[in-house]
Scaffold this motif. Structure first.
Motif, PDB file in Angstrom:
ATOM      1  N   VAL A  17      47.423  56.328  40.125  1.00  0.00           N
ATOM      2  CA  VAL A  17      46.216  55.523  39.986  1.00  0.00           C
ATOM      3  C   VAL A  17      45.799  55.472  38.525  1.00  0.00           C
ATOM      4  O   VAL A  17      45.404  54.421  38.017  1.00  0.00           O
ATOM      5  N   GLU A  18      45.913  56.585  37.816  1.00  0.00           N
ATOM      6  CA  GLU A  18      45.526  56.631  36.412  1.00  0.00           C
ATOM      7  C   GLU A  18      46.389  55.687  35.582  1.00  0.00           C
ATOM      8  O   GLU A  18      45.890  55.000  34.687  1.00  0.00           O
ATOM      9  N   HIS A  19      47.690  55.650  35.864  1.00  0.00           N
ATOM     10  CA  HIS A  19      48.591  54.754  35.125  1.00  0.00           C
ATOM     11  C   HIS A  19      48.213  53.300  35.389  1.00  0.00           C
ATOM     12  O   HIS A  19      48.114  52.496  34.454  1.00  0.00           O
ATOM     13  N   LEU A  20      48.005  52.941  36.647  1.00  0.00           N
ATOM     14  CA  LEU A  20      47.633  51.567  36.993  1.00  0.00           C
ATOM     15  C   LEU A  20      46.307  51.195  36.340  1.00  0.00           C
ATOM     16  O   LEU A  20      46.163  50.106  35.782  1.00  0.00           O
ATOM     17  N   ALA A  21      45.347  52.091  36.373  1.00  0.00           N
ATOM     18  CA  ALA A  21      44.045  51.824  35.756  1.00  0.00           C
ATOM     19  C   ALA A  21      44.199  51.597  34.254  1.00  0.00           C
ATOM     20  O   ALA A  21      43.579  50.689  33.692  1.00  0.00           O
ATOM     21  N   SER A  22      45.055  52.369  33.592  1.00  0.00           N
ATOM     22  CA  SER A  22      45.232  52.199  32.144  1.00  0.00           C
ATOM     23  C   SER A  22      45.936  50.879  31.829  1.00  0.00           C
ATOM     24  O   SER A  22      45.592  50.210  30.846  1.00  0.00           O
ATOM     25  N   VAL A  23      46.904  50.472  32.648  1.00  0.00           N
ATOM     26  CA  VAL A  23      47.589  49.192  32.449  1.00  0.00           C
ATOM     27  C   VAL A  23      46.602  48.044  32.614  1.00  0.00           C
ATOM     28  O   VAL A  23      46.558  47.117  31.797  1.00  0.00           O
ATOM     29  N   LEU A  24      45.774  48.092  33.655  1.00  0.00           N
ATOM     30  CA  LEU A  24      44.798  47.030  33.904  1.00  0.00           C
ATOM     31  C   LEU A  24      43.728  46.979  32.812  1.00  0.00           C
ATOM     32  O   LEU A  24      43.316  45.894  32.389  1.00  0.00           O
ATOM     33  N   THR A  25      43.298  48.127  32.339  1.00  0.00           N
ATOM     34  CA  THR A  25      42.303  48.184  31.266  1.00  0.00           C
ATOM     35  C   THR A  25      42.872  47.619  29.968  1.00  0.00           C
ATOM     36  O   THR A  25      42.221  46.831  29.288  1.00  0.00           O
ATOM     37  N   HIS A  51      35.977  41.727  36.750  1.00  0.00           N
ATOM     38  CA  HIS A  51      35.588  42.181  38.081  1.00  0.00           C
ATOM     39  C   HIS A  51      35.940  43.656  38.225  1.00  0.00           C
ATOM     40  O   HIS A  51      36.802  44.162  37.512  1.00  0.00           O
ATOM     41  N   LEU A  52      35.273  44.316  39.136  1.00  0.00           N
ATOM     42  CA  LEU A  52      35.594  45.716  39.410  1.00  0.00           C
ATOM     43  C   LEU A  52      36.606  45.820  40.533  1.00  0.00           C
ATOM     44  O   LEU A  52      36.472  45.148  41.556  1.00  0.00           O
ATOM     45  N   TRP A  53      37.623  46.622  40.324  1.00  0.00           N
ATOM     46  CA  TRP A  53      38.627  46.909  41.349  1.00  0.00           C
ATOM     47  C   TRP A  53      38.763  48.421  41.400  1.00  0.00           C
ATOM     48  O   TRP A  53      39.141  49.044  40.414  1.00  0.00           O
ATOM     49  N   ALA A  54      38.405  48.991  42.502  1.00  0.00           N
ATOM     50  CA  ALA A  54      38.472  50.445  42.696  1.00  0.00           C
ATOM     51  C   ALA A  54      37.794  51.189  41.534  1.00  0.00           C
ATOM     52  O   ALA A  54      38.296  52.194  41.049  1.00  0.00           O
ATOM     53  N   GLY A  55      36.667  50.640  41.065  1.00  0.00           N
ATOM     54  CA  GLY A  55      35.920  51.283  40.002  1.00  0.00           C
ATOM     55  C   GLY A  55      36.431  51.011  38.602  1.00  0.00           C
ATOM     56  O   GLY A  55      35.908  51.544  37.637  1.00  0.00           O
ATOM     57  N   VAL A  56      37.457  50.173  38.461  1.00  0.00           N
ATOM     58  CA  VAL A  56      38.040  49.850  37.155  1.00  0.00           C
ATOM     59  C   VAL A  56      37.728  48.394  36.823  1.00  0.00           C
ATOM     60  O   VAL A  56      37.948  47.507  37.652  1.00  0.00           O
ATOM     61  N   ALA A  57      37.225  48.139  35.624  1.00  0.00           N
ATOM     62  CA  ALA A  57      36.961  46.762  35.190  1.00  0.00           C
ATOM     63  C   ALA A  57      38.298  46.096  34.876  1.00  0.00           C
ATOM     64  O   ALA A  57      39.076  46.612  34.064  1.00  0.00           O
ATOM     65  N   VAL A  58      38.585  44.970  35.528  1.00  0.00           N
ATOM     66  CA  VAL A  58      39.851  44.264  35.328  1.00  0.00           C
ATOM     67  C   VAL A  58      39.575  42.809  34.960  1.00  0.00           C
ATOM     68  O   VAL A  58      38.546  42.249  35.314  1.00  0.00           O
ATOM     69  N   ALA A  59      40.528  42.200  34.263  1.00  0.00           N
ATOM     70  CA  ALA A  59      40.432  40.784  33.921  1.00  0.00           C
ATOM     71  C   ALA A  59      40.561  39.970  35.196  1.00  0.00           C
ATOM     72  O   ALA A  59      41.320  40.314  36.108  1.00  0.00           O
ATOM     73  N   ALA A  60      39.823  38.864  35.244  1.00  0.00           N
ATOM     74  CA  ALA A  60      39.855  37.994  36.418  1.00  0.00           C
ATOM     75  C   ALA A  60      39.480  36.584  35.994  1.00  0.00           C
ATOM     76  O   ALA A  60      39.004  36.366  34.882  1.00  0.00           O
ATOM     77  N   THR A  61      39.693  35.645  36.892  1.00  0.00           N
ATOM     78  CA  THR A  61      39.215  34.287  36.652  1.00  0.00           C
ATOM     79  C   THR A  61      37.831  34.174  37.276  1.00  0.00           C
ATOM     80  O   THR A  61      37.539  34.816  38.290  1.00  0.00           O
ATOM     81  N   ALA A  62      36.989  33.364  36.680  1.00  0.00           N
ATOM     82  CA  ALA A  62      35.624  33.202  37.189  1.00  0.00           C
ATOM     83  C   ALA A  62      35.616  32.615  38.595  1.00  0.00           C
ATOM     84  O   ALA A  62      34.704  32.858  39.370  1.00  0.00           O
ATOM     85  N   CYS A  63      36.663  31.855  38.942  1.00  0.00           N
ATOM     86  CA  CYS A  63      36.714  31.178  40.241  1.00  0.00           C
ATOM     87  C   CYS A  63      37.487  31.968  41.306  1.00  0.00           C
ATOM     88  O   CYS A  63      37.662  31.487  42.412  1.00  0.00           O
ATOM     89  N   HIS A  64      37.975  33.148  40.955  1.00  0.00           N
ATOM     90  CA  HIS A  64      38.732  33.991  41.895  1.00  0.00           C
ATOM     91  C   HIS A  64      40.033  33.326  42.357  1.00  0.00           C
ATOM     92  O   HIS A  64      40.454  33.491  43.498  1.00  0.00           O
ATOM     93  N   ALA A  65      40.696  32.585  41.472  1.00  0.00           N
ATOM     94  CA  ALA A  65      41.908  31.860  41.844  1.00  0.00           C
ATOM     95  C   ALA A  65      43.105  32.770  42.080  1.00  0.00           C
ATOM     96  O   ALA A  65      44.062  32.363  42.726  1.00  0.00           O
ATOM     97  N   THR A  66      43.084  33.974  41.579  1.00  0.00           N
ATOM     98  CA  THR A  66      44.186  34.909  41.802  1.00  0.00           C
ATOM     99  C   THR A  66      43.632  36.312  41.984  1.00  0.00           C
ATOM    100  O   THR A  66      42.576  36.645  41.451  1.00  0.00           O
ATOM    101  N   VAL A  67      44.350  37.111  42.729  1.00  0.00           N
ATOM    102  CA  VAL A  67      43.939  38.507  42.917  1.00  0.00           C
ATOM    103  C   VAL A  67      44.764  39.440  42.030  1.00  0.00           C
ATOM    104  O   VAL A  67      44.525  40.632  42.014  1.00  0.00           O
ATOM    105  N   ASP A  68      45.732  38.894  41.300  1.00  0.00           N
ATOM    106  CA  ASP A  68      46.604  39.697  40.450  1.00  0.00           C
ATOM    107  C   ASP A  68      46.238  39.508  38.987  1.00  0.00           C
ATOM    108  O   ASP A  68      46.622  38.517  38.371  1.00  0.00           O
TER     109      ASP A  68
END
Length: 103
Positions: A17-25, A51-68
Motif C-alpha cells: 500500500v505504501e508503494h502504491l500511495a507513493s506512486v500515486l502521490t 480526489h481522495l482514494w483510501a486516504g491518499v490524494a490522487v490526480a483525477a479528472t473533474a468529470c470523473h471520466a476515469t478511475v485510473d
C-alpha cells in the motif's frame, strides 16, 4: 502460477500500500502544473482535480471520466471536455452533445 507459489526464483514480490500511495502521490505532483490532462492518447482535455482514494490524494479528472489516475497525461491544451466545463451545472444534469451513461 499462483502469486504465493515460490517458483524457481523464490516468492513473487507483492505490491505494498505504501508503494502504491507513493506512486500515486508522485504522479499527482508531476501533473500539478498542467493546464489540463488527457486520458491516455485521447484528444479530449479534462480539468485536473484531486480526489481522495483510501486516504491518499490522487490526480483525477473533474468529470470523473476515469478511475485510473495513472492513465492521465499532462497537456498544455485548453480544457474542452463538456462535462468538466459544465462543472457549475447541477449534479446529474445532461450536457448537450455528450452521451449520458447510466452506471
Amino acid at each position: 502460477m499462483d502469486s504465493t507459489d515460490p517458483g524457481p526464483q523464490g516468492p513473487l514480490p507483492q505490491p505494498t500500500v505504501e508503494h502504491l500511495a507513493s506512486v500515486l502521490t508522485r504522479h499527482r505532483e508531476e501533473l500539478a502544473g498542467a493546464g489540463g490532462v488527457t486520458i491516455g492518447p485521447s484528444e479530449v482535455v479534462h480539468a485536473l482535480a484531486t480526489h481522495l482514494w483510501a486516504g491518499v490524494a490522487v490526480a483525477a479528472t473533474a468529470c470523473h471520466a476515469t478511475v485510473d489516475p495513472l492513465r492521465l497525461r499532462a497537456t498544455s491544451g485548453k480544457v474542452n471536455c463538456r462535462r468538466c466545463l459544465g462543472g457549475s451545472r447541477r449534479s446529474g444534469a445532461p450536457i448537450p452533445g455528450q452521451t449520458h451513461l447510466d452506471l
